[in-house]
Design a protein around this motif. Structure first.
Motif, PDB file in Angstrom:
ATOM      1  N   ALA A   1       0.879  -1.176   0.000  1.00 41.02           N
ATOM      2  CA  ALA A   1       0.000   0.000   0.000  1.00 41.02           C
ATOM      3  C   ALA A   1       0.913   1.221   0.000  1.00 41.02           C
ATOM      4  CB  ALA A   1      -0.891  -0.001   1.237  1.00 41.02           C
ATOM      5  N   GLN A   2       0.791   2.076  -1.032  1.00 40.49           N
ATOM      6  CA  GLN A   2       1.743   3.189  -1.118  1.00 40.49           C
ATOM      7  C   GLN A   2       1.519   4.180   0.013  1.00 40.49           C
ATOM      8  OE1 GLN A   2       0.309   2.321  -4.238  1.00 40.49           O
ATOM      9  NE2 GLN A   2      -1.320   3.777  -4.599  1.00 40.49           N
ATOM     10  N   ILE A   3       2.660   4.617   0.585  1.00 38.68           N
ATOM     11  CA  ILE A   3       2.618   5.515   1.743  1.00 38.68           C
ATOM     12  C   ILE A   3       2.315   6.951   1.350  1.00 38.68           C
ATOM     13  CG2 ILE A   3       4.208   4.109   3.120  1.00 38.68           C
ATOM     14  CD1 ILE A   3       6.293   6.488   2.363  1.00 38.68           C
ATOM     15  N   SER A   4       2.427   7.252   0.045  1.00 39.11           N
ATOM     16  CA  SER A   4       2.222   8.623  -0.438  1.00 39.11           C
ATOM     17  C   SER A   4       1.977   8.523  -1.943  1.00 39.11           C
ATOM     18  CB  SER A   4       3.482   9.463  -0.183  1.00 39.11           C
ATOM     19  OG  SER A   4       4.578   8.896  -0.910  1.00 39.11           O
ATOM     20  N   PRO A   5       1.439   9.580  -2.556  1.00 39.66           N
ATOM     21  CA  PRO A   5       1.303   9.540  -4.021  1.00 39.66           C
ATOM     22  C   PRO A   5       2.664   9.305  -4.693  1.00 39.66           C
ATOM     23  CG  PRO A   5      -0.003  11.331  -3.110  1.00 39.66           C
ATOM     24  CD  PRO A   5       0.804  10.769  -1.967  1.00 39.66           C
ATOM     25  N   GLU A   6       3.708   9.877  -4.133  1.00 37.26           N
ATOM     26  CA  GLU A   6       5.055   9.706  -4.699  1.00 37.26           C
ATOM     27  C   GLU A   6       5.490   8.240  -4.687  1.00 37.26           C
ATOM     28  OE1 GLU A   6       8.807  12.223  -3.442  1.00 37.26           O
ATOM     29  OE2 GLU A   6       8.756  10.362  -2.299  1.00 37.26           O
ATOM     30  N   GLY A   7       4.952   7.465  -3.735  1.00 41.87           N
ATOM     31  CA  GLY A   7       5.360   6.058  -3.578  1.00 41.87           C
ATOM     32  C   GLY A   7       4.660   5.104  -4.504  1.00 41.87           C
ATOM     33  N   LYS A   8       3.821   5.619  -5.417  1.00 43.14           N
ATOM     34  CA  LYS A   8       3.050   4.747  -6.312  1.00 43.14           C
ATOM     35  C   LYS A   8       3.812   4.449  -7.603  1.00 43.14           C
ATOM     36  CE  LYS A   8      -1.286   4.487  -8.878  1.00 43.14           C
ATOM     37  NZ  LYS A   8      -2.663   4.960  -9.047  1.00 43.14           N
ATOM     38  N   GLY A   9       3.697   3.178  -8.049  1.00 44.76           N
ATOM     39  CA  GLY A   9       4.416   2.837  -9.279  1.00 44.76           C
ATOM     40  C   GLY A   9       3.660   1.952 -10.243  1.00 44.76           C
ATOM     41  N   TYR A  10       2.465   1.539  -9.877  1.00 44.68           N
ATOM     42  CA  TYR A  10       1.679   0.658 -10.741  1.00 44.68           C
ATOM     43  C   TYR A  10       0.233   1.140 -10.740  1.00 44.68           C
ATOM     44  CZ  TYR A  10       5.527  -2.691  -9.998  1.00 44.68           C
ATOM     45  OH  TYR A  10       6.751  -3.304  -9.917  1.00 44.68           O
TER      46      TYR A  10
ATOM     47  N   HIS B   1       2.816  10.815 -11.693  1.00 42.61           N
ATOM     48  CA  HIS B   1       3.336  11.942 -10.903  1.00 42.61           C
ATOM     49  C   HIS B   1       3.219  13.266 -11.659  1.00 42.61           C
ATOM     50  CE1 HIS B   1       4.850   8.738  -8.377  1.00 42.61           C
ATOM     51  NE2 HIS B   1       5.505   8.232  -9.405  1.00 42.61           N
ATOM     52  N   GLN B   2       2.104  13.421 -12.381  1.00 47.58           N
ATOM     53  CA  GLN B   2       1.856  14.666 -13.149  1.00 47.58           C
ATOM     54  C   GLN B   2       3.077  15.045 -13.973  1.00 47.58           C
ATOM     55  OE1 GLN B   2       1.166  14.962  -9.502  1.00 47.58           O
ATOM     56  NE2 GLN B   2      -0.710  13.904 -10.134  1.00 47.58           N
ATOM     57  N   GLY B   3       3.703  14.060 -14.580  1.00 44.27           N
ATOM     58  CA  GLY B   3       4.819  14.334 -15.476  1.00 44.27           C
ATOM     59  C   GLY B   3       6.171  14.458 -14.794  1.00 44.27           C
ATOM     60  N   GLU B   4       6.169  14.479 -13.456  1.00 39.77           N
ATOM     61  CA  GLU B   4       7.462  14.563 -12.732  1.00 39.77           C
ATOM     62  C   GLU B   4       8.127  13.192 -12.721  1.00 39.77           C
ATOM     63  OE1 GLU B   4       8.610  17.439 -11.137  1.00 39.77           O
ATOM     64  OE2 GLU B   4       6.912  18.462 -12.073  1.00 39.77           O
ATOM     65  N   LEU B   5       9.456  13.201 -12.540  1.00 40.25           N
ATOM     66  CA  LEU B   5      10.178  11.927 -12.514  1.00 40.25           C
ATOM     67  C   LEU B   5      10.001  11.222 -11.164  1.00 40.25           C
ATOM     68  CD1 LEU B   5      13.576  12.892 -14.196  1.00 40.25           C
ATOM     69  CD2 LEU B   5      11.731  11.458 -15.143  1.00 40.25           C
ATOM     70  N   PRO B   6       9.984   9.883 -11.187  1.00 39.47           N
ATOM     71  CA  PRO B   6      10.029   9.143  -9.921  1.00 39.47           C
ATOM     72  C   PRO B   6      11.349   9.405  -9.211  1.00 39.47           C
ATOM     73  CG  PRO B   6       9.601   7.666 -11.790  1.00 39.47           C
ATOM     74  CD  PRO B   6       9.948   9.007 -12.358  1.00 39.47           C
ATOM     75  N   VAL B   7      11.395   9.127  -7.900  1.00 43.57           N
ATOM     76  CA  VAL B   7      12.614   9.386  -7.116  1.00 43.57           C
ATOM     77  C   VAL B   7      13.327   8.069  -6.805  1.00 43.57           C
ATOM     78  CG1 VAL B   7      11.639  11.444  -6.065  1.00 43.57           C
ATOM     79  CG2 VAL B   7      11.441   9.246  -4.862  1.00 43.57           C
ATOM     80  N   SER B   8      14.639   8.192  -6.546  1.00 43.43           N
ATOM     81  CA  SER B   8      15.427   7.019  -6.170  1.00 43.43           C
ATOM     82  C   SER B   8      16.633   7.491  -5.358  1.00 43.43           C
ATOM     83  CB  SER B   8      15.880   6.266  -7.420  1.00 43.43           C
ATOM     84  OG  SER B   8      16.551   5.072  -7.059  1.00 43.43           O
ATOM     85  N   ALA B   9      17.533   6.545  -5.060  1.00 40.12           N
ATOM     86  CA  ALA B   9      18.762   6.921  -4.365  1.00 40.12           C
ATOM     87  C   ALA B   9      19.613   7.797  -5.283  1.00 40.12           C
ATOM     88  CB  ALA B   9      19.524   5.670  -3.948  1.00 40.12           C
TER      89      ALA B   9
END
Ligand code: FNR
Length: 372
Positions: free
Chosen positions: A58-67, A112-120
């Protein structure tokens, strides 16, 4: 010697046996809003005889969603949806943990409204995820090169994990499980392959372990160690991450988890996803580093689960695809009944077909033999 069919205590929760349901993403939440629904309720209630259900991520935030269509645990509407599910699972005699998920780079800008996903780190990598196609069905697309999380964003990320934990409590879950496995955000920080950072979260093994441990501490601070577990897969090929040097990281983390006295450690073994089989040396080292409740998962059948529990390598066995296809799996394993086969085509997305229509075992009627 323990057996699969004996009770077990995981922190604050006691379970009647050790056959667990592994976390399984099924992409069937209600849109818009990624809201858990009645179809999901039926699915989980059907499987309430598990010693413990671990929810899909369960994604913790909208940013944490990937599928596409995965449920969240960050809005009031989502909490209300989960509350109905946890109440129904409890009424059916079960227990359920919430898996807290941030996918990191395993995502797509369309979420993410066109924004890039985040990573390390902002490293190009090859992997795909599922977005909604023009026909409304999941379609596979390449994941973009992510942007690196800034050091200054980490406190906000920790706050997202804390908030999600508070929401999981409010939603009536018995426990939370942090998803630190399978090439998602926390694993992206752990692995030297995906983490090229030069701040305190990159470089040495201790630095790469920092974020997962800070997340764990944040989650514990929002509940307590007795209600928190974590899943890791330190070895193997998952989502574009081939972690060949995860052995010392797994052992380092396990010792740090043990120090914190958390409710459980959940090890996802690599061979179900194309990795090598785990060897017993690693199992023994992990067990020595983490004496608390250890759950194992990955290509388990009754024989493998029995061997590992009886050898003391693990305390409970989580079944994924077999539980997906057999809602009454503990009964079937205990009684040696035949198993339904999982249907790969309906794993992700869709409705009731391949989700809530797997039959429970109908014991054949005893044949009455009448004498002529
Ligand atoms: C998974 N797996 C998984 N793992 C996880 O930690 N969170 C998740 O949301 C999911 N989702 C998911 C969906 C589907 C359809 C599959 C098949 C797998 C991995 C799962 O929990 C388990 O580790 C593997 O399936 C291996 O166990 P089995 O299936 O061999 O028992």
């Amino acid at each position: 010697m323990s057996s699969l069919f004996e009770p077990l205590t995981l922190g604050a929760v006691s379970v009647p046996h050790r056959i667990f349901m592994a976390p399984l993403t099924r992409m069937r939440s209600t849109q818009p809003g990624d809201v858990p629904n009645d179809l999901m309720l039926d699915y989980y209630v059907q499987r309430a005889s598990a010693g413990l259900i671990i929810s899909e991520g369960a994604q913790i935030s909208p940013e944490g969603k990937g599928y596409m269509d995965t449920p969240g645990i960050h809005s009031a509407e989502q909490v209300a949806g989960w509350r109905r599910i946890t109440d129904a699972v409890h009424a059916a005699g079960g227990r359920i943990a919430c898996q807290l998920w941030h996918v990191g780079r395993v995502s797509h800008e369309s979420f993410h409204q066109g924004e890039l996903p985040v990573s390390a780190s902002a490293l190009p990598y090859r992997n795909r995820t599922s977005v909604r196609g023009e026909d409304g069905l999941p379609t596979r697309v390449n994941c973009p090169t992510p942007r690196a999380l800034e050091t200054a964003e980490i406190p906000r990320l920790l706050e997202d994990f804390r908030d999600a934990t508070l929401r999981a409590r409010e939603a009536g879950f018995d426990l939370v499980e942090i998803h630190g496995a399978h090439g998602y955000l926390l694993h992206q920080f752990m692995s030297a392959q995906s983490n090229h950072r030069t701040d305190g979260y990159g470089g040495s093994l201790e630095n790469r372990a920092r974020l997962p441990l800070e997340v764990l501490d944040a989650v514990v601070s929002a509940w307590d160690a007795d209600h928190v577990g974590i899943r890791i897969s330190p070895l193997g090929i998952f989502n574009g991450l081939d972690d060949t040097s995860g052995r010392p990281m797994g052992l380092h983390l396990a010792a740090a988890f043990a120090e914190r006295g958390i409710a459980f450690l959940h090890l996802s073994e690599p061979d179900w996803a194309g990795g090598a089989q785990l060897d017993d040396d690693f199992r023994a080292s992990l067990r020595a580093a983490f004496p608390g409740p250890l759950i194992g998962a990955g290509n388990y059948d009754l024989a493998k689960a029995t061997r590992l529990v009886e050898a003391g390598f693990i305390d409970a066995a989580a079944f994924g695809r077999t539980f997906l296809a057999n809602p009454d799996l503990p009964h079937r394993l205990r009684s040696g009944l035949v198993l339904n086969d999982p249907d790969l085509a309906t794993f992700y997305g869709g409705g009731a077909r391949g989700y809530t229509d797997y039959p429970a075992y109908d014991a054949p009627r005893t044949r009455t033999v009448t004498k002529a």
